[in-house]
Design a protein around this motif. Structure first.
Motif, mmCIF file in Angstrom:
data_model
loop_
_atom_site.group_PDB
_atom_site.id
_atom_site.type_symbol
_atom_site.label_atom_id
_atom_site.label_comp_id
_atom_site.label_asym_id
_atom_site.label_seq_id
_atom_site.Cartn_x
_atom_site.Cartn_y
_atom_site.Cartn_z
ATOM 1 N N ALA A 40 0.829 -1.202 0.000
ATOM 2 C CA ALA A 40 0.000 0.000 0.000
ATOM 3 C C ALA A 40 0.866 1.255 0.000
ATOM 4 O O ALA A 40 0.604 2.209 -0.747
ATOM 5 N N VAL A 41 1.909 1.260 0.821
ATOM 6 C CA VAL A 41 2.827 2.402 0.852
ATOM 7 C C VAL A 41 3.483 2.583 -0.510
ATOM 8 O O VAL A 41 3.565 3.704 -1.039
ATOM 9 N N ARG A 42 3.930 1.478 -1.090
ATOM 10 C CA ARG A 42 4.613 1.557 -2.393
ATOM 11 C C ARG A 42 3.682 2.088 -3.475
ATOM 12 O O ARG A 42 4.101 2.850 -4.359
ATOM 13 N N ALA A 43 2.406 1.697 -3.413
ATOM 14 C CA ALA A 43 1.444 2.185 -4.405
ATOM 15 C C ALA A 43 1.312 3.702 -4.325
ATOM 16 O O ALA A 43 1.260 4.388 -5.359
ATOM 17 N N PHE A 44 1.273 4.240 -3.110
ATOM 18 C CA PHE A 44 1.220 5.694 -2.958
ATOM 19 C C PHE A 44 2.543 6.333 -3.378
ATOM 20 O O PHE A 44 2.554 7.409 -3.993
ATOM 21 N N ASN A 45 3.660 5.690 -3.047
ATOM 22 C CA ASN A 45 4.970 6.194 -3.479
ATOM 23 C C ASN A 45 5.030 6.358 -4.983
ATOM 24 O O ASN A 45 5.564 7.351 -5.501
ATOM 25 N N GLU A 46 4.494 5.390 -5.705
ATOM 26 C CA GLU A 46 4.554 5.428 -7.167
ATOM 27 C C GLU A 46 3.725 6.566 -7.754
ATOM 28 O O GLU A 46 3.909 6.939 -8.912
ATOM 29 N N LEU A 47 2.817 7.112 -6.944
ATOM 30 C CA LEU A 47 2.040 8.273 -7.380
ATOM 31 C C LEU A 47 2.672 9.590 -6.925
ATOM 32 O O LEU A 47 2.118 10.664 -7.162
ATOM 33 N N GLN A 85 7.496 -0.138 13.021
ATOM 34 C CA GLN A 85 8.805 0.377 12.624
ATOM 35 C C GLN A 85 9.415 -0.324 11.418
ATOM 36 O O GLN A 85 10.259 0.241 10.723
ATOM 37 N N ALA A 86 8.985 -1.565 11.148
ATOM 38 C CA ALA A 86 9.560 -2.297 10.013
ATOM 39 C C ALA A 86 9.323 -1.559 8.701
ATOM 40 O O ALA A 86 10.211 -1.486 7.842
ATOM 41 N N VAL A 87 8.135 -0.984 8.548
ATOM 42 C CA VAL A 87 7.834 -0.305 7.294
ATOM 43 C C VAL A 87 8.676 0.959 7.145
ATOM 44 O O VAL A 87 9.070 1.339 6.031
ATOM 45 N N TYR A 88 8.992 1.610 8.273
ATOM 46 C CA TYR A 88 9.848 2.795 8.207
ATOM 47 C C TYR A 88 11.296 2.425 7.906
ATOM 48 O O TYR A 88 12.052 3.224 7.356
ATOM 49 N N GLY A 89 11.667 1.213 8.274
ATOM 50 C CA GLY A 89 13.045 0.781 8.035
ATOM 51 C C GLY A 89 13.275 0.188 6.669
ATOM 52 O O GLY A 89 14.405 -0.200 6.341
ATOM 53 N N ASP A 90 12.242 0.086 5.853
ATOM 54 C CA ASP A 90 12.373 -0.486 4.511
ATOM 55 C C ASP A 90 12.978 0.558 3.576
ATOM 56 O O ASP A 90 12.338 1.569 3.264
ATOM 57 N N THR A 107 13.333 0.616 0.496
ATOM 58 C CA THR A 107 12.680 0.735 -0.808
ATOM 59 C C THR A 107 11.435 1.621 -0.762
ATOM 60 O O THR A 107 10.831 1.875 -1.801
ATOM 61 N N LEU A 108 11.065 2.081 0.444
ATOM 62 C CA LEU A 108 9.856 2.877 0.595
ATOM 63 C C LEU A 108 10.200 4.317 0.952
ATOM 64 O O LEU A 108 11.187 4.572 1.635
ATOM 65 N N ARG A 109 9.386 5.246 0.493
ATOM 66 C CA ARG A 109 9.582 6.661 0.818
ATOM 67 C C ARG A 109 8.610 7.023 1.940
ATOM 68 O O ARG A 109 7.388 7.043 1.740
ATOM 69 N N MET A 110 9.165 7.275 3.127
ATOM 70 C CA MET A 110 8.369 7.488 4.329
ATOM 71 C C MET A 110 8.721 8.835 4.965
ATOM 72 O O MET A 110 9.768 9.408 4.691
ATOM 73 N N HIS A 111 7.835 9.298 5.844
ATOM 74 C CA HIS A 111 8.125 10.471 6.662
ATOM 75 C C HIS A 111 7.380 10.327 7.990
ATOM 76 O O HIS A 111 6.470 9.503 8.120
#
Length: 389
Positions: free
Chosen positions: A147-154, A201-206, A208-212
């Motif tokens: 889901a995060v990656r899908a938003f990242n791609e937009l 925290q795992a998703v923030y540590g990935d 390949t994902l753009r997080m804030h």
């Protein structure tokens, strides 16, 4: 002469996907947004929505009834600042099949993404996905990452928050909120906290994902009591209270520990309220009563096991009945929702499948509105690249 300002147009415009009965709309509009377009596919929910909101299909608001997969981007307003999506959680909930983000009804999320993509340069600056906390662990966390990656791609950087409605109302209702921003805040927040617990925290540590992580105030502490104040006033003679035979069957199904606790509360002076669910233990249907003055999580009332009962104790009396639509509405922070003409199961299902109003309004006030208005210190972002996705 002073400039005349159109108040409605000054409020940031919202697209409300998976609208249900409009509780997200209520929370957003409390914080100053204006929902201009909404969609849901269930007629019963649309009937309640239309009965409560008086501006549907007018100049300020339009509602598209039907499957999101059949919606064309030309039907959407092009100047929205925020898109909200409370996508179906049937296959993600801890009470569901756990099929995942691409299973069953939950794959409607991808139609949400499709429409955002097709908006192109007109896509909103901020997007939200609200779902059950089971999204964080579905398929070992892969669904949340997808889901995060899908938003990242937009073009959106994503923040993920866990927020329980129990911080505002006496109902245990933890939910996950993904907030995507084209122009994200600076990441100056410590990794762990009340809104971003260690299991996120795992998703923030990935990498390949753009997080804030936006700097937000601490939410209110979880309530420890208060359900009794939300109970609908009802005389002891009301026919909705179960008869003696049914009440005794309820009491006899309790475990010895629960039976003793209920008996003790029954003997005390004054009136106390608790909630109860019917469970299946070792193939036998039993009732379990919460020990605290907090409601369990309201659910979609498709069957007896998902409906919640109210238990009234004290003054040597025990009474039990099903929770009412008004109590469901109050426990979702929608005390003034127009329930006239609503069928009981229609209302119970709709409220059990919704997002709590005060959780939305808190998020909107402290995060979404400041984000839309550019009140956070933001990162240096190549907006041309973001817009290209």
């Amino acid at each position: 002469m002073p400039e005349i300002v159109n108040i409605a147009s000054a409020r940031p415009k919202v697209l409300e996907f998976f609208a249900g009965i409009g509780l997200a709309r209520m929370g957003l509009e409390k914080a100053g947004f204006r929902v201009a377009w909404s969609n849901d596919y269930e007629q019963d929910k649309w009937d309640l929505y239309r009965n409560h909101f008086k501006d549907v299909d007018g100049e300020e608001h339009s509602f598209t009834l039907g499957d999101i997969g059949a919606i064309e981007v030309a039907q959407l307003p092009r100047d929205a600042k925020l898109a909200w999506g409370s996508s179906p959680c049937t296959d993600l909930s801890l009470a569901g099949s756990r099929g995942g983000l691409r299973a069953g009804e939950s794959n409607a999320f991808w139609q949400y993404v499709r429409l955002l993509e097709e908006l192109g340069d007109d896509r909103p600056e901020v997007v939200v996905l609200e779902n059950v906390v089971g999204l964080a662990t579905s398929h070992g966390g892969d669904d949340l990452a997808a889901a995060v990656r899908a938003f990242n791609e937009l073009g959106y950087s994503v923040d993920v928050l866990a927020l329980d409605a129990r911080r505002f109302i006496p109902q245990s209702r933890p939910r996950l909120f993904l907030v995507g921003a084209l122009n994200p805040p600076e990441d100056t927040v410590e990794p762990d906290g009340e809104l971003r617990p260690d299991w996120l925290q795992a998703v923030y540590g990935d990498p390949t994902l753009r997080m804030h992580r936006a700097p937000l105030p601490a939410p209110p502490a979880p309530l420890l009591a208060g359900f009794g104040e939300f109970v609908e006033t009802m005389p002891t003679s009301d026919e909705r209270w179960w008869d003696t035979v049914r009440t005794e069957a309820f009491a006899s199904s309790l475990s010895p520990v629960q039976r003793d606790r209920i008996a003790s509360m029954r003997r005390t002076p004054g009136v106390k309220y608790r909630t109860a669910y019917r469970r299946t233990r070792n193939g036998v249907a039993v009732w379990e009563v919460r020990p605290d003055d907090i409601s369990g999580c309201l659910r979609t009332a498709r069957g007896g096991s998902s409906k919640q009962a109210v238990v009234k104790l004290g003054n040597n009396r025990l009474q039990v009945r099903w929770m009412t639509p008004l109590e469901y509405a109050r426990l979702m922070g929608a005390d003034d929702y127009n329930l006239s003409g609503a069928r009981t199961n229609q209302a119970l299902f709709a409220f059990g499948d919704a997002v709590a109003v005060p959780a939305v309004s808190w998020l909107a006030e402290h995060y979404l509105m400041p984000l839309v208005r550019g009140e956070f210190v933001t990162r240096d972002v190549d907006m041309a690249q973001v817009r290209r996705g």
